[in-house]
Design a protein around this motif. Structure first.
Motif, PDB file in Angstrom:
ATOM      1  N   ARG A  31       0.836  -1.209   0.000  1.00  0.00           N
ATOM      2  CA  ARG A  31       0.000   0.000   0.000  1.00  0.00           C
ATOM      3  C   ARG A  31       0.865   1.252   0.000  1.00  0.00           C
ATOM      4  O   ARG A  31       0.542   2.256  -0.667  1.00  0.00           O
ATOM      5  CB  ARG A  31      -0.934  -0.006   1.210  1.00  0.00           C
ATOM      6  N   PHE A  32       1.958   1.207   0.736  1.00  0.00           N
ATOM      7  CA  PHE A  32       2.875   2.345   0.729  1.00  0.00           C
ATOM      8  C   PHE A  32       3.470   2.553  -0.660  1.00  0.00           C
ATOM      9  O   PHE A  32       3.492   3.673  -1.178  1.00  0.00           O
ATOM     10  CB  PHE A  32       3.995   2.131   1.748  1.00  0.00           C
ATOM     11  N   LEU A  33       3.961   1.477  -1.279  1.00  0.00           N
ATOM     12  CA  LEU A  33       4.559   1.594  -2.610  1.00  0.00           C
ATOM     13  C   LEU A  33       3.544   2.103  -3.623  1.00  0.00           C
ATOM     14  O   LEU A  33       3.860   2.939  -4.476  1.00  0.00           O
ATOM     15  CB  LEU A  33       5.124   0.254  -3.049  1.00  0.00           C
ATOM     16  N   ASP A  34       2.310   1.608  -3.539  1.00  0.00           N
ATOM     17  CA  ASP A  34       1.264   2.103  -4.444  1.00  0.00           C
ATOM     18  C   ASP A  34       0.988   3.584  -4.212  1.00  0.00           C
ATOM     19  O   ASP A  34       0.706   4.329  -5.160  1.00  0.00           O
ATOM     20  CB  ASP A  34      -0.023   1.300  -4.254  1.00  0.00           C
ATOM     21  N   SER A  35       1.107   4.032  -2.958  1.00  0.00           N
ATOM     22  CA  SER A  35       0.790   5.427  -2.636  1.00  0.00           C
ATOM     23  C   SER A  35       1.828   6.400  -3.179  1.00  0.00           C
ATOM     24  O   SER A  35       1.529   7.589  -3.349  1.00  0.00           O
ATOM     25  CB  SER A  35       0.658   5.606  -1.118  1.00  0.00           C
ATOM     26  N   ILE A  36       3.052   5.933  -3.439  1.00  0.00           N
ATOM     27  CA  ILE A  36       4.098   6.834  -3.929  1.00  0.00           C
ATOM     28  C   ILE A  36       4.366   6.643  -5.417  1.00  0.00           C
ATOM     29  O   ILE A  36       5.284   7.254  -5.961  1.00  0.00           O
ATOM     30  CB  ILE A  36       5.409   6.653  -3.140  1.00  0.00           C
ATOM     31  N   ALA A  37       3.558   5.817  -6.065  1.00  0.00           N
ATOM     32  CA  ALA A  37       3.813   5.492  -7.471  1.00  0.00           C
ATOM     33  C   ALA A  37       3.808   6.738  -8.350  1.00  0.00           C
ATOM     34  O   ALA A  37       4.554   6.815  -9.338  1.00  0.00           O
ATOM     35  CB  ALA A  37       2.777   4.490  -7.974  1.00  0.00           C
ATOM     36  N   GLY A  38       2.989   7.734  -8.012  1.00  0.00           N
ATOM     37  CA  GLY A  38       2.900   8.921  -8.843  1.00  0.00           C
ATOM     38  C   GLY A  38       3.968   9.954  -8.596  1.00  0.00           C
ATOM     39  O   GLY A  38       4.150  10.870  -9.411  1.00  0.00           O
ATOM     40  N   THR A  39       4.696   9.824  -7.481  1.00  0.00           N
ATOM     41  CA  THR A  39       5.689  10.846  -7.125  1.00  0.00           C
ATOM     42  C   THR A  39       7.117  10.317  -7.107  1.00  0.00           C
ATOM     43  O   THR A  39       8.065  11.107  -7.058  1.00  0.00           O
ATOM     44  CB  THR A  39       5.388  11.444  -5.740  1.00  0.00           C
ATOM     45  N   ALA A  40       7.306   9.001  -7.133  1.00  0.00           N
ATOM     46  CA  ALA A  40       8.645   8.428  -6.975  1.00  0.00           C
ATOM     47  C   ALA A  40       9.427   8.465  -8.282  1.00  0.00           C
ATOM     48  O   ALA A  40       8.953   7.995  -9.313  1.00  0.00           O
ATOM     49  CB  ALA A  40       8.554   6.998  -6.463  1.00  0.00           C
ATOM     50  N   ALA A  41      10.626   9.025  -8.217  1.00  0.00           N
ATOM     51  CA  ALA A  41      11.583   8.911  -9.318  1.00  0.00           C
ATOM     52  C   ALA A  41      12.521   7.744  -9.072  1.00  0.00           C
ATOM     53  O   ALA A  41      12.861   6.999  -9.988  1.00  0.00           O
ATOM     54  CB  ALA A  41      12.377  10.201  -9.469  1.00  0.00           C
ATOM     55  N   GLU A  42      12.936   7.587  -7.808  1.00  0.00           N
ATOM     56  CA  GLU A  42      13.817   6.491  -7.421  1.00  0.00           C
ATOM     57  C   GLU A  42      13.438   6.024  -6.021  1.00  0.00           C
ATOM     58  O   GLU A  42      12.955   6.807  -5.201  1.00  0.00           O
ATOM     59  CB  GLU A  42      15.287   6.929  -7.424  1.00  0.00           C
ATOM     60  N   ILE A  43      13.675   4.740  -5.766  1.00  0.00           N
ATOM     61  CA  ILE A  43      13.458   4.169  -4.438  1.00  0.00           C
ATOM     62  C   ILE A  43      14.727   3.430  -4.041  1.00  0.00           C
ATOM     63  O   ILE A  43      15.230   2.578  -4.787  1.00  0.00           O
ATOM     64  CB  ILE A  43      12.263   3.205  -4.421  1.00  0.00           C
ATOM     65  N   TYR A  44      15.234   3.764  -2.861  1.00  0.00           N
ATOM     66  CA  TYR A  44      16.409   3.100  -2.316  1.00  0.00           C
ATOM     67  C   TYR A  44      15.972   2.203  -1.153  1.00  0.00           C
ATOM     68  O   TYR A  44      15.473   2.698  -0.137  1.00  0.00           O
ATOM     69  CB  TYR A  44      17.440   4.119  -1.843  1.00  0.00           C
ATOM     70  N   LEU A  45      16.105   0.913  -1.335  1.00  0.00           N
ATOM     71  CA  LEU A  45      15.806  -0.076  -0.307  1.00  0.00           C
ATOM     72  C   LEU A  45      17.126  -0.431   0.370  1.00  0.00           C
ATOM     73  O   LEU A  45      17.960  -1.136  -0.206  1.00  0.00           O
ATOM     74  CB  LEU A  45      15.164  -1.309  -0.923  1.00  0.00           C
ATOM     75  N   LEU A  46      17.314   0.039   1.602  1.00  0.00           N
ATOM     76  CA  LEU A  46      18.636  -0.034   2.224  1.00  0.00           C
ATOM     77  C   LEU A  46      18.769  -1.214   3.192  1.00  0.00           C
ATOM     78  O   LEU A  46      19.188  -1.061   4.334  1.00  0.00           O
ATOM     79  CB  LEU A  46      18.956   1.287   2.921  1.00  0.00           C
ATOM     80  N   GLY A  47      18.436  -2.393   2.703  1.00  0.00           N
ATOM     81  CA  GLY A  47      18.818  -3.605   3.404  1.00  0.00           C
ATOM     82  C   GLY A  47      17.820  -4.148   4.401  1.00  0.00           C
ATOM     83  O   GLY A  47      16.976  -3.433   4.946  1.00  0.00           O
TER      84      GLY A  47
END
Length: 251
Positions: A31-47
């Motif tokens: 749900r969080f990832l879907d909520s930022i789909a329109g604004t995210a240019a990059e996502i850093y998943l830090l481990g």
């Protein structure tokens, strides 16, 4: 047009037995990832995004279907995804990189992002490590040991890995994680020394691992960000090209 932003999060520990409802924890992240789909240019998943993962050559471990699907949808929309492996999801090789089209990083990276310089890592490998942890970290990264481990049937390795993680979490509950201060916190000490001895132009050190939330100044032009976790805090950071701020995902 919505201005694009950069998102940072870590320590989701998806699949952990101690999460209560593992499926609900996964759905929350989706749900969080879907909520930022329109604004995210990059996502850093830090481990430590997954509590355990071992990537076999021809077999995919069970679980994480909704989560991987959400990442794939974002990647297909042009969002750049960077996954820095941690000490729990250490055995990632090329499966997710090839299937989703994301970058997998083992260690750290220094990146120029919207005119600011970031030092990015999970955080388990920085600072003065305990000898036992240093030995285990090297053992897990040894290619020969990885091949030996892969020869053991998953019915044994997966169960053992989840048991070990749960036992460690049970031990961790004996104290409440807290930021120890710039002069004492291992990640802060590392960052200060890196600024002094290696690169004084870093603007942000962004890390996970410690399960605490911190936003601390290290110099007039540099801050240390520790991202917290998604076991109970559900915290993440956002960079808009001007400021990096920490938020909590609420529904």
């Amino acid at each position: 047009m919505t201005e694009k932003k950069i998102y940072f999060l870590s320590d989701l520990h998806l699949g952990a037995q101690y999460l209560g409802s593992r499926h609900e924890a996964e759905r929350r992240v989706v749900r969080f990832l879907d909520s930022i789909a329109g604004t995210a240019a990059e996502i850093y998943l830090l481990g430590d995004i997954l509590d355990y993962w071992y990537e076999y050559r021809t077999v995919v471990p069970r679980g994480y279907v909704r989560f991987f699907g959400a990442l794939a949808r974002l990647a297909d929309r042009g969002v750049k995804i960077h996954w820095f492996i941690g000490n729990h999801d250490i055995w990632m090789f090329d499966y997710l990189r090839n299937e989703i089209g994301m970058e997998v990083v083992d260690g750290y990276a220094v990146r120029e992002i919207m005119g600011q310089k970031f030092f990015l890592t999970h955080g388990d490998g920085v600072g003065r490590l305990r000898p036992g942890f240093r030995f285990i970290r090297r053992l897990f990264r040894n290619r020969f040991c990885q091949r030996l481990y892969s020869a053991i049937h998953p019915r044994w390795t997966v169960g053992f890995a989840h048991w070990w993680s749960a036992k460690n979490r049970e031990y961790d509950r004996r104290y409440i994680p807290r930021f120890l201060g710039v002069d004492t916190e291992p990640q802060a000490i590392f960052a200060v020394e890196y600024l002094r001895d290696v690169d004084p132009t870093i603007n942000y050190f962004v890390m996970g691992h410690r399960h605490v939330v911190a936003d601390e100044p290290l110099s007039p032009t540099c801050r240390l960000i520790i991202l917290g976790e998604w076991i109970s805090q559900f915290t993440y950071a956002v960079f808009d090209g001007d400021r990096l701020t920490i938020h909590r995902f609420t529904e």
